[in-house]
Design a protein around this motif. Structure first.
Motif, PDB file in Angstrom:
ATOM      1  N   VAL A  10     -13.444 101.467  63.325  1.00 54.65           N
ATOM      2  CA  VAL A  10     -14.040 102.366  62.247  1.00 54.65           C
ATOM      3  C   VAL A  10     -12.866 102.402  61.157  1.00 54.65           C
ATOM      4  CG1 VAL A  10     -14.955 104.594  61.822  1.00 54.65           C
ATOM      5  CG2 VAL A  10     -15.258 103.360  64.257  1.00 54.65           C
TER       6      VAL A  10
ATOM      7  N   HIS B 131     -12.253 110.537  56.431  1.00 53.02           N
ATOM      8  CA  HIS B 131     -13.419 111.196  56.746  1.00 53.02           C
ATOM      9  C   HIS B 131     -13.246 112.047  58.080  1.00 53.02           C
ATOM     10  CE1 HIS B 131     -14.776 107.659  54.487  1.00 53.02           C
ATOM     11  NE2 HIS B 131     -16.132 108.145  54.717  1.00 53.02           N
TER      12      HIS B 131
ATOM     13  N   ILE C  55      -5.270  98.284  64.696  1.00 51.97           N
ATOM     14  CA  ILE C  55      -6.344  97.564  64.980  1.00 51.97           C
ATOM     15  C   ILE C  55      -6.500  96.361  65.868  1.00 51.97           C
ATOM     16  CG2 ILE C  55      -8.285  96.357  63.795  1.00 51.97           C
ATOM     17  CD1 ILE C  55      -7.949  98.079  61.310  1.00 51.97           C
ATOM     18  N   ARG C  56      -5.330  95.600  65.685  1.00 49.64           N
ATOM     19  CA  ARG C  56      -5.201  94.363  66.418  1.00 49.64           C
ATOM     20  C   ARG C  56      -5.097  94.888  67.918  1.00 49.64           C
ATOM     21  NH1 ARG C  56      -2.776  91.640  62.508  1.00 49.64           N
ATOM     22  NH2 ARG C  56      -0.973  91.662  63.571  1.00 49.64           N
ATOM     23  N   GLU C  57      -3.963  95.613  68.015  1.00 47.54           N
ATOM     24  CA  GLU C  57      -3.195  95.790  69.174  1.00 47.54           C
ATOM     25  C   GLU C  57      -3.733  96.902  70.399  1.00 47.54           C
ATOM     26  OE1 GLU C  57       1.072  95.285  69.070  1.00 47.54           O
ATOM     27  OE2 GLU C  57       1.037  93.923  67.485  1.00 47.54           O
ATOM     28  N   ILE C  58      -4.539  97.655  69.735  1.00 49.22           N
ATOM     29  CA  ILE C  58      -5.122  98.769  70.532  1.00 49.22           C
ATOM     30  C   ILE C  58      -6.445  98.287  71.222  1.00 49.22           C
ATOM     31  CG2 ILE C  58      -6.544 100.723  70.692  1.00 49.22           C
ATOM     32  CD1 ILE C  58      -3.400 101.544  70.401  1.00 49.22           C
ATOM     33  N   ASP C  59      -6.384  98.175  72.454  1.00 48.32           N
ATOM     34  CA  ASP C  59      -7.575  97.790  73.329  1.00 48.32           C
ATOM     35  C   ASP C  59      -8.224  98.877  74.004  1.00 48.32           C
ATOM     36  OD1 ASP C  59      -8.989  95.952  74.472  1.00 48.32           O
ATOM     37  OD2 ASP C  59      -7.668  95.785  76.444  1.00 48.32           O
ATOM     38  N   SER C  60      -9.002  99.435  73.159  1.00 45.42           N
ATOM     39  CA  SER C  60     -10.047 100.505  73.371  1.00 45.42           C
ATOM     40  C   SER C  60     -11.401 100.442  72.719  1.00 45.42           C
ATOM     41  CB  SER C  60      -9.465 101.944  72.669  1.00 45.42           C
ATOM     42  OG  SER C  60      -8.223 102.141  73.293  1.00 45.42           O
ATOM     43  N   ALA C  61     -12.538 101.072  73.225  1.00 48.37           N
ATOM     44  CA  ALA C  61     -13.751 101.147  73.026  1.00 48.37           C
ATOM     45  C   ALA C  61     -13.803 101.013  71.302  1.00 48.37           C
ATOM     46  CB  ALA C  61     -14.585 101.872  73.487  1.00 48.37           C
ATOM     47  N   ALA C  62     -13.020 102.038  70.807  1.00 52.78           N
ATOM     48  CA  ALA C  62     -13.022 102.297  69.376  1.00 52.78           C
ATOM     49  C   ALA C  62     -11.944 102.463  68.760  1.00 52.78           C
ATOM     50  CB  ALA C  62     -14.036 103.498  69.098  1.00 52.78           C
ATOM     51  N   VAL C  63     -11.327 101.828  67.748  1.00 51.23           N
ATOM     52  CA  VAL C  63     -10.127 102.078  66.992  1.00 51.23           C
ATOM     53  C   VAL C  63     -10.486 102.691  65.609  1.00 51.23           C
ATOM     54  CG1 VAL C  63      -7.989 100.830  66.306  1.00 51.23           C
ATOM     55  CG2 VAL C  63      -9.207 100.227  68.205  1.00 51.23           C
ATOM     56  N   ILE C  64      -9.713 103.604  65.219  1.00 54.79           N
ATOM     57  CA  ILE C  64     -10.282 104.392  64.053  1.00 54.79           C
ATOM     58  C   ILE C  64      -8.991 104.400  63.074  1.00 54.79           C
ATOM     59  CG2 ILE C  64     -10.969 106.529  63.019  1.00 54.79           C
ATOM     60  CD1 ILE C  64     -12.892 106.867  65.317  1.00 54.79           C
ATOM     61  N   VAL C  65      -9.312 104.167  61.763  1.00 52.57           N
ATOM     62  CA  VAL C  65      -8.171 104.167  60.826  1.00 52.57           C
ATOM     63  C   VAL C  65      -8.546 105.203  59.960  1.00 52.57           C
ATOM     64  CG1 VAL C  65      -6.967 103.068  58.958  1.00 52.57           C
ATOM     65  CG2 VAL C  65      -7.431 101.739  60.943  1.00 52.57           C
ATOM     66  N   ASN C  66      -7.799 106.386  59.771  1.00 58.67           N
ATOM     67  CA  ASN C  66      -7.936 107.484  58.529  1.00 58.67           C
ATOM     68  C   ASN C  66      -9.481 108.170  58.724  1.00 58.67           C
ATOM     69  OD1 ASN C  66      -5.443 106.884  57.799  1.00 58.67           O
ATOM     70  ND2 ASN C  66      -6.059 105.669  55.946  1.00 58.67           N
ATOM     71  N   ALA C  67      -9.846 108.342  59.781  1.00 55.86           N
ATOM     72  CA  ALA C  67     -10.985 108.973  60.001  1.00 55.86           C
ATOM     73  C   ALA C  67     -10.798 110.002  61.240  1.00 55.86           C
ATOM     74  CB  ALA C  67     -12.108 108.368  60.210  1.00 55.86           C
TER      75      ALA C  67
ATOM     76  N   PHE D 112     -15.997 110.446  65.330  1.00 51.25           N
ATOM     77  CA  PHE D 112     -17.002 109.700  65.028  1.00 51.25           C
ATOM     78  C   PHE D 112     -17.404 108.464  66.243  1.00 51.25           C
ATOM     79  CE2 PHE D 112     -15.838 110.694  60.670  1.00 51.25           C
ATOM     80  CZ  PHE D 112     -16.810 111.091  60.044  1.00 51.25           C
TER      81      PHE D 112
END
Lengths: 432, 432
Positions: free
Chosen positions: A424, A429, B371-383, B387
């Protein structure tokens, strides 16, 4: 050898075995982290290296396998099992050519499953990522060691392999060579680890390593799979049990029905997508032709009373109740006459293992009902059941055929060895 | 009432309870067969009927709920729990409006996941079909009864609901009304069945009904979910535990970082996507601004030594080792200063529950690595981490947020309540 003996001797309790499995799983997790970031080219180079290493070390592979075969013979193992266990030059060729096919398959990692930009400007992608650490428990077939190691590698996963005592020496050699090849291209050898030296307690510990191992795949007979399902706390994918049904509808002509049904039963009898029960509509035009075709192909017909009438003069035995739930995996088929499509659907609901069922028909409405109402991994119209196969359906190599509904159903290829991750991206946001 | 009492009285042994669950599951399976063939319009009419029936029977719902609340008060249940249990007119409005939203969502059944015509002319489709019989075990929130019944219905599944003793009377009224509504549109009432009258042995039998029940969804606290995971032989999807991390990178300016981090922590504290740990890069420009923002919003900062230096004069307590794995679900956050992105990734790997992690950064390379290395259901950038939610990500209503890797990961909407089926159509295709 010395190392293995020491390890085994040092383990007096199940807790110790669990600790060894946990340590192996931790090393696998570290390897998986590297592998998750490896691009397709790097993984394909590793696959090439494995193929080359196997090719260059045929004598060691065949010698290790020889030790297993010898021990098997001493223990009175059946010829059929010894044949499954055997690795000769031709079978090593097979392993190498499978690896070459695997190299040609696309990398599922990073594939975008869905994505969109939301009205609020958030950019969403759900992408495929490796699962992480996968365990496999199988029996007596050393080729599975190379197959599963290759599939796991290509899909970015590390594996812990339990190949069973019968193939212990073969697997030790193969795993050693695979690890050597991984190292030669700079990937962590702990991507592929064996646990055979920990014996049965090792398998039990693997099943209980929830949180350390992400997925367990049993591959083998019904007893093996049931034991894993009943004992594992790690999520399991059941594979392979196929009590496969054919329904011969009233409308199918001989030229359509006979080749399909004979092929589904006789093309290869020992596999899970071979047909095991034939249900014949009472007015089926092709009934006699099909039964003759099967009989000519050497199939013994286990017939109910009405099917016995149709099969007079052919190779028959009376069916018992057990026949309806038997996976013969041989030149045998159960045959029943049913009054209608509904009766066939009822029979299938009662006895199917949910693998594959096929209808042979020229009736559109009946084919549509069969497609809608059969609840199996694969529903086939006017084709052999032998097509339920990763290779045949265009998935490439397969880990197995899942007969369960969670995660993956039907042939499990590379994509089925992945999970997903939502990404995401916003520009500040927040939720209000 | 009489029926329930008789049933309960007649059950003296766990085997009997297992038999009752098996019988209920068989009835659910029959209902599921009808439901699997029901088109969207029929299912949507059922959803409308449920909404109307709830609306017309508010006094009965609120009276049943009143009996639960009274018993709760007598048993000394906390006010917070009583509030979760409470159904008033406004909350019934909420149930009805959720059903209306659900009606607007597309039907996942029949959606084609992939399909092609093979070179040999075989036509392939892999389509979404209902799972079949789904069990749900949850606690004290009668709204979950209506939510899960609605989601299951729309995705073509039958459900067995175990809502727990605290909400037994409320759930009995709700399930009775839902069944009435199903019947009014000609769908089988056994699509939705409660098992609360079987008490805890009923829940245990549900967990063990492998083969009868296809999927079990626990919804509730950590203890409930762990108990289900440890005891179930039915496949389970774990939901909801979220030790959610925020990483404040060096480059993020105050105007980007402060709103996101304050929103992630304070927008709603009691939910699984609320932030619980803040990792601050040692050179983070926005560090002081973010800590002041959190403090002003009433958040207590559990700080490590270096974070204490940054947070002087703010609302702080020293962090203990436990803080790093605590899901506060309150106006508390653990705060650590880290030397680098790598140190943040290591910390997250060690403590994350794999739900959601976010980075706030203006550095492209760092965002890509996160984004690449985190192994979670959701990876969020700048939000905001808030969400990670089915509604926010466009899936519509959700059954829960899966923190496991099998079958579904992240928010589980209608599509995640389906499995798939291969449909293979030929014209006499056989394998040679």
């Amino acid at each position: 050898m010395t190392e293995t003996t020491e390890t085994t001797a040092g383990i007096s309790q199940n807790d110790d075995v669990a600790a060894v499995i946990a340590a192996k799983a931790d090393r696998a997790r570290k390897a998986a982290r590297v592998l998750a970031q490896a691009d397709r080219d790097w993984k394909d180079r590793a696959i090439t290296a494995i193929a080359e290493t196997l090719d260059a070390n045929r004598p060691a592979i065949i010698a290790g396998n020889g030790r297993d075969l010898e021990r098997g013979r001493e223990n009175g193992t059946s010829e059929a099992l010894l044949d499954r266990l055997r690795l000769d030059d031709q079978r090593v060729d097979g392993l190498i050519s499978s690896l070459e096919d695997l190299r040609g398959l696309p990398d599922p990692v990073g594939e975008v499953m869905r994505g969109e930009t939301l009205p609020n400007g958030l950019r969403l992608r759900q992408i495929h990522v490796p699962i992480g650490v996968v365990g496999a428990i199988y029996e007596a077939r050393p080729n599975v060691t190379v197959d599963i190691a290759g599939l796991a590698l290509k899909s970015g996963n590390a594996v812990l392999l339990r190949g069973g005592s019968a193939a212990e020496e073969s697997n030790k050699v193969l795993i050693g060579l695979i690890r050597e090849a991984l190292e030669s291209v700079g990937l962590p050898p702990d991507t592929v680890q064996g646990i055979d030296e920990l014996g049965r307690p090792g398998a039990t510990a693997l099943m209980g390593a929830r949180g350390k191992v992400d997925l367990l795949i049993p591959r083998g007979g019904r007893n093996l799979i049931q034991a894993v399902v009943n004992n594992a706390t790690v999520p399991v994918i059941e594979t392979g049990e196929g009590n496969v049904h054919l329904f011969l509808d009233a409308s199918a002509p001989d030229e359509l029905a006979v080749p399909i049904i004979v092929n589904a039963k006789t093309h290869r009898t020992s596999v899970c997508n071979a047909a095991e029960t034939l249900l014949i509509h009472k007015d089926a035009a092709a009934a006699r032709g099909v039964l003759e075709g099967l009989s000519e192909a050497g199939v013994r017909l286990h017939v109910d009373e009405r099917a016995a009438d149709l099969a007079q003069g052919l190779n028959t035995v009376p069916a018992t109740d057990e026949d309806w739930s038997t996976e013969y995996l041989d030149l045998d088929i159960a045959v029943a006459v049913v009054d209608s499509l509904d009766a066939a659907l009822d029979h299938i609901r009662q006895y199917s293992t949910g693998h594959t069922e096929a209808i042979v028909t020229n009736d559109l409405a009946n084919s549509e009902r069969f497609i809608r109402e059969i609840d199996s991994a694969a529903v086939i119209v006017n084709a052999s059941t032998r097509f339920t196969d990763g290779g045949q359906l265009g998935l490439g190599a397969e880990v197995g055929i899942s007969t369960q509904k969670m995660h993956a159903r039907g042939p499990m290829g590379l994509r089925e060895l992945t999970t997903t991750k939502w990404i995401v991206q916003g520009d500040g946001h927040i939720r209000s």
